[in-house]
Design a protein around this motif. Sequence first.
Motif, mmCIF file in Angstrom:
data_model
loop_
_atom_site.group_PDB
_atom_site.id
_atom_site.type_symbol
_atom_site.label_atom_id
_atom_site.label_comp_id
_atom_site.label_asym_id
_atom_site.label_seq_id
_atom_site.Cartn_x
_atom_site.Cartn_y
_atom_site.Cartn_z
ATOM 1 N N GLU A 167 -49.525 20.131 -46.919
ATOM 2 C CA GLU A 167 -49.611 20.909 -48.151
ATOM 3 C C GLU A 167 -48.260 21.493 -48.574
ATOM 4 O O GLU A 167 -48.135 22.050 -49.656
ATOM 5 N N ALA A 168 -47.252 21.403 -47.720
ATOM 6 C CA ALA A 168 -45.961 22.021 -48.010
ATOM 7 C C ALA A 168 -45.172 21.198 -49.022
ATOM 8 O O ALA A 168 -45.373 19.990 -49.188
ATOM 9 N N THR A 169 -44.245 21.869 -49.697
ATOM 10 C CA THR A 169 -43.297 21.179 -50.573
ATOM 11 C C THR A 169 -41.890 21.202 -49.981
ATOM 12 O O THR A 169 -41.037 20.416 -50.381
ATOM 13 N N ARG A 170 -41.679 22.099 -49.023
ATOM 14 C CA ARG A 170 -40.362 22.213 -48.405
ATOM 15 C C ARG A 170 -40.518 22.609 -46.945
ATOM 16 O O ARG A 170 -41.338 23.466 -46.616
ATOM 17 N N VAL A 171 -39.739 21.975 -46.091
ATOM 18 C CA VAL A 171 -39.704 22.304 -44.669
ATOM 19 C C VAL A 171 -38.264 22.589 -44.283
ATOM 20 O O VAL A 171 -37.356 21.798 -44.592
ATOM 21 N N ARG A 172 -38.051 23.731 -43.635
ATOM 22 C CA ARG A 172 -36.744 24.052 -43.052
ATOM 23 C C ARG A 172 -36.926 24.022 -41.539
ATOM 24 O O ARG A 172 -37.779 24.729 -41.003
ATOM 25 N N GLU A 173 -36.120 23.209 -40.878
ATOM 26 C CA GLU A 173 -36.348 23.006 -39.447
ATOM 27 C C GLU A 173 -35.041 22.983 -38.668
ATOM 28 O O GLU A 173 -34.065 22.348 -39.077
ATOM 29 N N PHE A 174 -35.063 23.683 -37.538
ATOM 30 C CA PHE A 174 -33.956 23.616 -36.583
ATOM 31 C C PHE A 174 -34.499 23.062 -35.273
ATOM 32 O O PHE A 174 -35.532 23.513 -34.772
ATOM 33 N N THR A 175 -33.807 22.069 -34.719
ATOM 34 C CA THR A 175 -34.206 21.516 -33.416
ATOM 35 C C THR A 175 -33.003 21.544 -32.475
ATOM 36 O O THR A 175 -31.936 21.030 -32.807
ATOM 37 N N ALA A 196 -33.257 29.697 -27.882
ATOM 38 C CA ALA A 196 -34.445 29.617 -27.033
ATOM 39 C C ALA A 196 -35.460 28.575 -27.476
ATOM 40 O O ALA A 196 -36.260 28.113 -26.659
ATOM 41 N N SER A 197 -35.467 28.190 -28.743
ATOM 42 C CA SER A 197 -36.552 27.310 -29.199
ATOM 43 C C SER A 197 -36.235 26.685 -30.543
ATOM 44 O O SER A 197 -35.358 27.167 -31.271
ATOM 45 N N PRO A 198 -36.973 25.636 -30.898
ATOM 46 C CA PRO A 198 -36.893 25.127 -32.262
ATOM 47 C C PRO A 198 -37.544 26.116 -33.217
ATOM 48 O O PRO A 198 -38.213 27.066 -32.796
ATOM 49 N N ILE A 229 -44.781 30.114 -44.062
ATOM 50 C CA ILE A 229 -45.315 30.200 -42.710
ATOM 51 C C ILE A 229 -44.233 29.739 -41.742
ATOM 52 O O ILE A 229 -43.526 28.755 -42.002
ATOM 53 N N ALA A 230 -44.096 30.455 -40.632
ATOM 54 C CA ALA A 230 -43.164 30.051 -39.573
ATOM 55 C C ALA A 230 -43.955 29.404 -38.440
ATOM 56 O O ALA A 230 -45.078 29.813 -38.137
ATOM 57 N N TYR A 231 -43.362 28.406 -37.835
ATOM 58 C CA TYR A 231 -44.025 27.651 -36.770
ATOM 59 C C TYR A 231 -43.010 27.390 -35.667
ATOM 60 O O TYR A 231 -41.889 26.929 -35.928
ATOM 61 N N VAL A 232 -43.388 27.709 -34.436
ATOM 62 C CA VAL A 232 -42.485 27.535 -33.301
ATOM 63 C C VAL A 232 -43.209 26.753 -32.209
ATOM 64 O O VAL A 232 -44.250 27.187 -31.705
ATOM 65 N N LEU A 256 -45.496 24.607 -23.751
ATOM 66 C CA LEU A 256 -46.932 24.661 -23.465
ATOM 67 C C LEU A 256 -47.803 24.707 -24.714
ATOM 68 O O LEU A 256 -49.024 24.833 -24.606
ATOM 69 N N GLY A 257 -47.211 24.622 -25.889
ATOM 70 C CA GLY A 257 -48.024 24.675 -27.102
ATOM 71 C C GLY A 257 -47.190 25.048 -28.305
ATOM 72 O O GLY A 257 -46.051 24.609 -28.464
ATOM 73 N N ALA A 258 -47.758 25.891 -29.171
ATOM 74 C CA ALA A 258 -47.066 26.275 -30.394
ATOM 75 C C ALA A 258 -47.631 27.591 -30.901
ATOM 76 O O ALA A 258 -48.760 27.972 -30.570
ATOM 77 N N VAL A 259 -46.848 28.265 -31.735
ATOM 78 C CA VAL A 259 -47.254 29.537 -32.335
ATOM 79 C C VAL A 259 -47.040 29.447 -33.837
ATOM 80 O O VAL A 259 -45.973 29.029 -34.296
ATOM 81 N N THR A 260 -48.068 29.823 -34.607
ATOM 82 C CA THR A 260 -47.965 29.897 -36.056
ATOM 83 C C THR A 260 -47.900 31.362 -36.464
ATOM 84 O O THR A 260 -48.716 32.167 -36.020
#
Length: 282
Positions: free
Chosen positions: A104-112, A216-218, A232-235, A239-243
């Motif tokens: 549903e997003a129109t834009r994603v900002r991501e650091f890996t 520490a994380s993406p 929304i932020a997503y990490v 062991l999983g993920a946090v929204t």
Amino acid sequence: MGGRSGSQVRRRVLARELRGLREAAGLTLDEAAATLDVAPSTLSRSESGQQQISVHVVKSMLDVYGADDRWDELLRLARASRQRGWWQAFGLGERTHLVGLETEATRVREFTPNYLPGLLQTADYARALFVAAGVWGSGASLENAVAVRMIRQERLVDADEPLHLDAIIDESALHRPIGGPAVHRAQLARLLVAAGLPTVTLQVLPLSVGAHPALASPLTLLSFGDLGEPDIAYVEHTLGAVTMDKTPDVERARVCFDRLRTEAAGLADSLALLRGALDRAG
């Protein structure tokens, strides 16, 4: 197949609209729940987007809240919020939560920091990551996970509903030979092609930067354009993920990403670092 056809965000939008109508009607949560003959906890979960709301219940809410002028609009939204997302046909369950948001997003900002972004991975690179993580096992489930990742990338070149990606990659990820030398070289070549897409902004965070706010994380930030849903932020973690959707958390994530963007190499220098990594990979 990978267009904006999800349901998770639509459910959140519907929940926010219904909560606003209740408040505009001057009803407390307990008062509305009593009138609707539901438990306050049930109404609270519905208003926070934690559970689906049937079209019948939405009709009851609109009657109670006196929102006759929103009837058609919100019933369409209610039906859309109950549709199965395209990714569910692949049987991957709750592990595809990010896919539902991203759809549903129109834009994603991501650091890996240690690997390359899923939206830019080749199938072989993605498969090697999945095997190493031991999440999808093998056989059909593994191949379905790879297929979903490849379908997600279609929106980067979708003329009607494009997804814009701002990607910041730690330089170390360019040198990690995930999948072996041949897969590594093909993946770096794929990055060069992707960097030329009008929907992709690719920056590399040089090793020379040293300590930075996302060691520490993406980190992923999703924006939803015309849907009006807050970012929304997503990490993801081992062991999983946090929204995270609380305003202070999302703002911290936004500040963190902006700092990374400032510290990362510019577009031309980032391409030079990528070409250098590809040359060294042979």
